[in-house]
Design an enzyme around this catalytic site. Structure first.
Site, PDB file in Angstrom:
ATOM      1  CB  THR A  24      -4.889  -0.889   2.637  1.00 17.61           C
ATOM      2  OG1 THR A  24      -3.619  -0.361   2.294  1.00 17.61           O
ATOM      3  CG2 THR A  24      -5.829  -0.569   1.473  1.00 17.61           C
ATOM      4  CG  ASP A  25      -0.886   2.425   4.461  1.00 11.34           C
ATOM      5  OD1 ASP A  25      -1.056   1.565   3.574  1.00 11.34           O
ATOM      6  OD2 ASP A  25       0.226   2.654   4.971  1.00 11.34           O
ATOM      7  CD  GLU A  26      -1.048  -0.386  -0.835  1.00  9.89           C
ATOM      8  OE1 GLU A  26      -1.235  -0.279  -2.059  1.00  9.89           O
ATOM      9  OE2 GLU A  26      -0.489  -1.361  -0.309  1.00  9.89           O
TER      10      GLU A  26
ATOM     11  CE1 TYR B 190      -5.763  -4.363  -1.761  1.00 13.58           C
ATOM     12  CE2 TYR B 190      -3.974  -2.784  -1.482  1.00 13.58           C
ATOM     13  CZ  TYR B 190      -4.890  -3.673  -0.941  1.00 13.58           C
ATOM     14  OH  TYR B 190      -4.938  -3.862   0.416  1.00 13.58           O
TER      15      TYR B 190
ATOM     16  CE  LYS C 278      -9.240  -3.286   1.406  1.00  9.57           C
ATOM     17  NZ  LYS C 278      -9.930  -4.443   2.034  1.00  9.57           N
TER      18      LYS C 278
END
Ligand code: NAD
Length: 363
Positions: free
Chosen positions: A133-135, A169, A173
């Site tokens: 993810t970009d997060e 989260y 990741k």
């Protein structure tokens, strides 16, 4: 190819499995534990294909994973299985650490053992595609905080942006991304990583913003917007993501990272208002749906802005999104209107669209 997909019963995983079965001659082995977010109803269209197999297991179970690899002899792994909801990670991070970190570690170790049984030619063509993810990059400056002059050249996440995750989260990741790259450098596992922006589209579990707002709107319930709704996300239609993932697993270079995004930066409040306008048009009622909007306490640690520079995947692999935000959102709303049975079956008593991820009392 024989592709082992983990998390293929989830939102993006099921779009990917449907894409592969419907548009290629490849076979899929879907390994999914079927948590609350996994649903075999999302795979009804393709479940009878001879090229589709399902294994209901936890990716943390090394013995089962090894058996599955030995049985199906995959040419590629596309690893999507994860706990994926930021609010749930705030309420209870444990499953995120277990699945996202230990699960990825387990798959890497199983892949390492499996590769040792392959001949050179098979090893050369094998790929471990880690879907992230970009997060992991944290957040970017927000235009509201900058003067007009500076906000004209707002930065984007590139493949070289440093990691700075904010939530349990995104930290889990980020950890898994690091493990994957370390297993390439240390053990030579042929990995490729993709980091994608926020997805939306059909079969999205109704805890996430877009499906939650559609379903609450239809039921006359409040449409909760966190804080003032100014947070910016870069939205990508899920079927565009599935196509991008297939391009990467088939054409991407081992050792590379590809950022995937739709160049659709929108404030959360804008997204909610757009859904309301589509519903005003498709299912009109006496009052405007936007009158149901309410503002609620913001998410702890809420990232302000995400925005992806996807120029590398555009130029290297020739992928581009087919949907604009406007076309994709309309398709999504129409899908939810037509698929109320799916919506009911995935909520099945365990989740009623209640607020998640609030912390009681500061430390
Ligand atoms: P999802 O929550 O809808 O689906 C996750 C799937 O993984 C479910 O089917 C679940 O049953 C399965 N799963 C969970 N734990 C498991 C375990 N221990 N063993 C086996 N299966 C397990 O998630 P999603 O939105 O489809 O996201 C898929 C992947 O894409 C994730 O890795 C996520 O980090 C990444 N991603 C998501 C987005 C997004 O906007 N949703 C954006 C970028 C990247």
């Amino acid at each position: 190819m024989n592709i082992l997909v983990t998390g293929g019963a989830g939102f993006i995983g099921s779009a990917l499995v449907r894409h592969i079965i419907n548009n290629t001659s490849d076979s899929v082995i879907n390994v999914d534990k079927l948590t609350y977010a996994g649903n075999l109803e999302s795979l009804k269209d393709i479940e009878h294909s001879e090229r589709y197999s399902f294994e209901c297991h936890d990716i943390c179970n090394q013995e089962e994973m090894l058996r599955i690899f030995k049985t199906y002899q995959p040419d590629a792994v596309m690893h999507l299985a994860a706990e994926s909801h930021v609010d749930r990670s705030i309420t209870g991070p444990s499953d995120f650490i277990q699945t996202n970190i230990i699960g990825t570690y387990t798959l890497l170790e199983v892949t390492r053992e499996y590769l040792s049984t392959l001949d050179e030619k098979q090893k050369q063509s094998f790929k471990f595609h880690h879907i992230s993810t970009d997060e992991v990059y944290g957040d970017l400056p927000h235009p509201d905080e900058l003067d007009e002059h500076l906000s004209a050249a707002l930065p984007l996440f590139t493949e070289k942006t440093s990691y700075a995750p904010s939530s349990p989260y995104s930290a889990s990741k980020a950890s898994s991304d690091h493990l994957v790259r370390a297993w390439l450098r240390t053990y030579g596992i042929p990995v490729v990583v993709t980091n994608c922006s926020n997805n939306y589209g059909p079969y999205h579990f109704p805890e996430k913003l877009i499906p939650l707002v559609i379903l609450n709107a239809l039921e006359g319930k409040p449409l909760p917007v966190y804080g003032e709704g100014n947070q910016i996300r870069d939205w990508l239609y899920v079927e565009d993501h599935a196509r991008a993932l297939y391009e990467v697993v088939t054409k991407g270079q081992v050792g590379e990272t590809y950022n995937i995004g739709g160049h659709n930066e929108k404030k959360n409040l804008e997204v909610v208002k757009s859904i309301c306008e589509i519903l005003d048009n498709l299912v009109p009622k006496e009052k405007k749906y936007s009158e149901q909007i309410i503002f609620v306490a913001d998410r702890p640690g809420h990232d302000k802005r995400y925005a992806i520079d996807a120029s590398k995947i555009y130029s290297d692999l020739g992928w581009k999104p087919a949907e604009t935000f406007e076309t994709g959102l309309r398709k999504t709303v129409e899908w939810y209107l037509d698929n109320q049975v799916w919506c009911q079956s995935v909520q099945n008593g365990s989740y009623q669209r209640e607020r998640l991820g609030q912390i009681k009392g500061k430390i």
